[in-house]
Design a protein around this motif. Sequence first.
Motif, PDB file in Angstrom:
ATOM      1  N   ILE A  64      15.762  17.833 -15.486  1.00  0.00           N
ATOM      2  CA  ILE A  64      14.313  17.651 -15.316  1.00  0.00           C
ATOM      3  C   ILE A  64      13.907  17.651 -13.840  1.00  0.00           C
ATOM      4  O   ILE A  64      12.933  18.313 -13.454  1.00  0.00           O
ATOM      5  N   GLN A  65      14.653  16.932 -13.003  1.00  0.00           N
ATOM      6  CA  GLN A  65      14.276  16.876 -11.585  1.00  0.00           C
ATOM      7  C   GLN A  65      14.380  18.250 -10.938  1.00  0.00           C
ATOM      8  O   GLN A  65      13.569  18.615 -10.089  1.00  0.00           O
ATOM      9  N   GLU A 117      11.173  10.593 -17.003  1.00  0.00           N
ATOM     10  CA  GLU A 117      11.040  10.828 -15.559  1.00  0.00           C
ATOM     11  C   GLU A 117       9.598  10.592 -15.102  1.00  0.00           C
ATOM     12  O   GLU A 117       9.370  10.077 -14.008  1.00  0.00           O
ATOM     13  N   LYS A 118       8.642  10.952 -15.934  1.00  0.00           N
ATOM     14  CA  LYS A 118       7.237  10.697 -15.595  1.00  0.00           C
ATOM     15  C   LYS A 118       6.962   9.197 -15.456  1.00  0.00           C
ATOM     16  O   LYS A 118       6.232   8.768 -14.570  1.00  0.00           O
ATOM     17  N   VAL A 119       7.552   8.425 -16.360  1.00  0.00           N
ATOM     18  CA  VAL A 119       7.376   6.967 -16.294  1.00  0.00           C
ATOM     19  C   VAL A 119       7.993   6.437 -15.002  1.00  0.00           C
ATOM     20  O   VAL A 119       7.383   5.623 -14.294  1.00  0.00           O
ATOM     21  N   LYS A 120       9.180   6.919 -14.656  1.00  0.00           N
ATOM     22  CA  LYS A 120       9.817   6.496 -13.399  1.00  0.00           C
ATOM     23  C   LYS A 120       8.962   6.876 -12.200  1.00  0.00           C
ATOM     24  O   LYS A 120       8.902   6.149 -11.204  1.00  0.00           O
ATOM     25  N   ALA A 121       8.299   8.025 -12.282  1.00  0.00           N
ATOM     26  CA  ALA A 121       7.465   8.497 -11.163  1.00  0.00           C
ATOM     27  C   ALA A 121       6.169   7.711 -11.038  1.00  0.00           C
ATOM     28  O   ALA A 121       5.522   7.756  -9.987  1.00  0.00           O
ATOM     29  N   MET A 180       6.719  15.423 -10.994  1.00  0.00           N
ATOM     30  CA  MET A 180       6.925  14.053 -10.493  1.00  0.00           C
ATOM     31  C   MET A 180       6.283  13.888  -9.112  1.00  0.00           C
ATOM     32  O   MET A 180       5.693  12.844  -8.817  1.00  0.00           O
ATOM     33  N   ASP A 181       6.372  14.932  -8.290  1.00  0.00           N
ATOM     34  CA  ASP A 181       5.723  14.875  -6.972  1.00  0.00           C
ATOM     35  C   ASP A 181       4.205  14.771  -7.130  1.00  0.00           C
ATOM     36  O   ASP A 181       3.538  14.033  -6.391  1.00  0.00           O
ATOM     37  N   ALA A 182       3.675  15.496  -8.111  1.00  0.00           N
ATOM     38  CA  ALA A 182       2.220  15.437  -8.358  1.00  0.00           C
ATOM     39  C   ALA A 182       1.809  14.037  -8.823  1.00  0.00           C
ATOM     40  O   ALA A 182       0.746  13.530  -8.435  1.00  0.00           O
ATOM     41  N   ILE A 183       2.657  13.400  -9.635  1.00  0.00           N
ATOM     42  CA  ILE A 183       2.359  12.037 -10.090  1.00  0.00           C
ATOM     43  C   ILE A 183       2.296  11.086  -8.901  1.00  0.00           C
ATOM     44  O   ILE A 183       1.358  10.289  -8.767  1.00  0.00           O
ATOM     45  N   LYS A 184       3.290  11.183  -8.013  1.00  0.00           N
ATOM     46  CA  LYS A 184       3.330  10.276  -6.857  1.00  0.00           C
ATOM     47  C   LYS A 184       2.117  10.484  -5.949  1.00  0.00           C
ATOM     48  O   LYS A 184       1.511   9.524  -5.467  1.00  0.00           O
ATOM     49  N   MET A 185       1.753  11.756  -5.720  1.00  0.00           N
ATOM     50  CA  MET A 185       0.567  12.043  -4.893  1.00  0.00           C
ATOM     51  C   MET A 185      -0.704  11.518  -5.551  1.00  0.00           C
ATOM     52  O   MET A 185      -1.590  10.972  -4.892  1.00  0.00           O
ATOM     53  N   THR A 186      -0.793  11.693  -6.876  1.00  0.00           N
ATOM     54  CA  THR A 186      -1.986  11.237  -7.602  1.00  0.00           C
ATOM     55  C   THR A 186      -2.087   9.717  -7.557  1.00  0.00           C
ATOM     56  O   THR A 186      -3.180   9.167  -7.368  1.00  0.00           O
TER      57      THR A 186
END
Length: 342
Positions: free
Chosen positions: A114-115, A192-196, A122-128
């Motif tokens: 997944i990564q 992974e989304k939850v972790k992000a 995941m990068d988009a989640i962190k930025m958001t």
Amino acid sequence: MIKNDLFLKALRGESVERPPVWMMRQAGRYLPEFMEIKAKYDFFTRCQTPELASEITVQPIRRYGMDAAILFSDILVIPQAMNIHVEMKPGVGPWLPDPIRSEKDMDKVIIPDIQDSLGYVMDAIKMTKEKLNDEIPLIGFAGSPWTILCYCVEGQGSKNFAKAKELCFTDPKVAHDLLRRITDTTIAYLKEKVKAGVNAVQVFDSWGGMLSPEDYQEFSWKYIQQIIDALKDETHVIAFGKGCWFALDTMAKSGASALGVDWTCSPGNARYLTGGQITLQGNFDPSRLFSPPSEIKRMVKQMIDEFGKDRYIVNLGHGILPNVPVENAAAFIEAVKSYRTD
């Protein structure tokens, strides 16, 4: 701590002053600011560029102040990661030039890292999350395994997904193999989304209503149940099956935090079928956003009255349509934010 946690309270079944509100597909095609980005970048570039995806995610929040944001992405990033070629063709929509229709076709289908393949999400989640600054929760999502299979087998959108159903009924071994691989990938992806940093996830079963109740259990629901079982101890899971009112009683016992309901099922029936003990989300007909704003506000108030303000998340019964006037979308949100019980 999330400052506005109405959405999370509703998912936990807590009492609220008013129900929370967001709209499926709120990040996108009906907004003029989105259309400016669309004019510069193709669809999957927007999905795969974290700066663009995060900006698109927060655009409707800036304009309307919904109680939750949903990450801008697409359900078809999953088959892409599984080594199935997916394009977005103008005027056609999803286009998969090499559909999966036999055991031999399954040779190329992988369960990805997944990564490696979806790290951009995941990068988009962190930025958001940085842009949202803990003001409201962020929702991540995935398509149901059945809905993803429909595109992988059909090769494009369809009115009845006859080829997908044909594969299930003529070669169920291949169909279940594909469904299992999609399920495994989806579980890993959502974890992974939850972790992000997402605060809840939604599983969209857009084409579940194409199946009979018996076939729905066999080819769709049992895989959604696996996803819920894998995620429910880590985050809130919302299950939304369009046209699947016949399965609401089963869904209510699944361990999901909430169930989405489309506009073909009345609030009273939805409460009855689910036993009244689970949070429901929906179910305003997206086409009704073409009604005058005063009518929209009246109908939204009536909808909340019928569902009840607790254990309820106001939403549409499917995604917002691209040609809805922005002032009509505003009327929908405002009607909820100004709601008070008489």
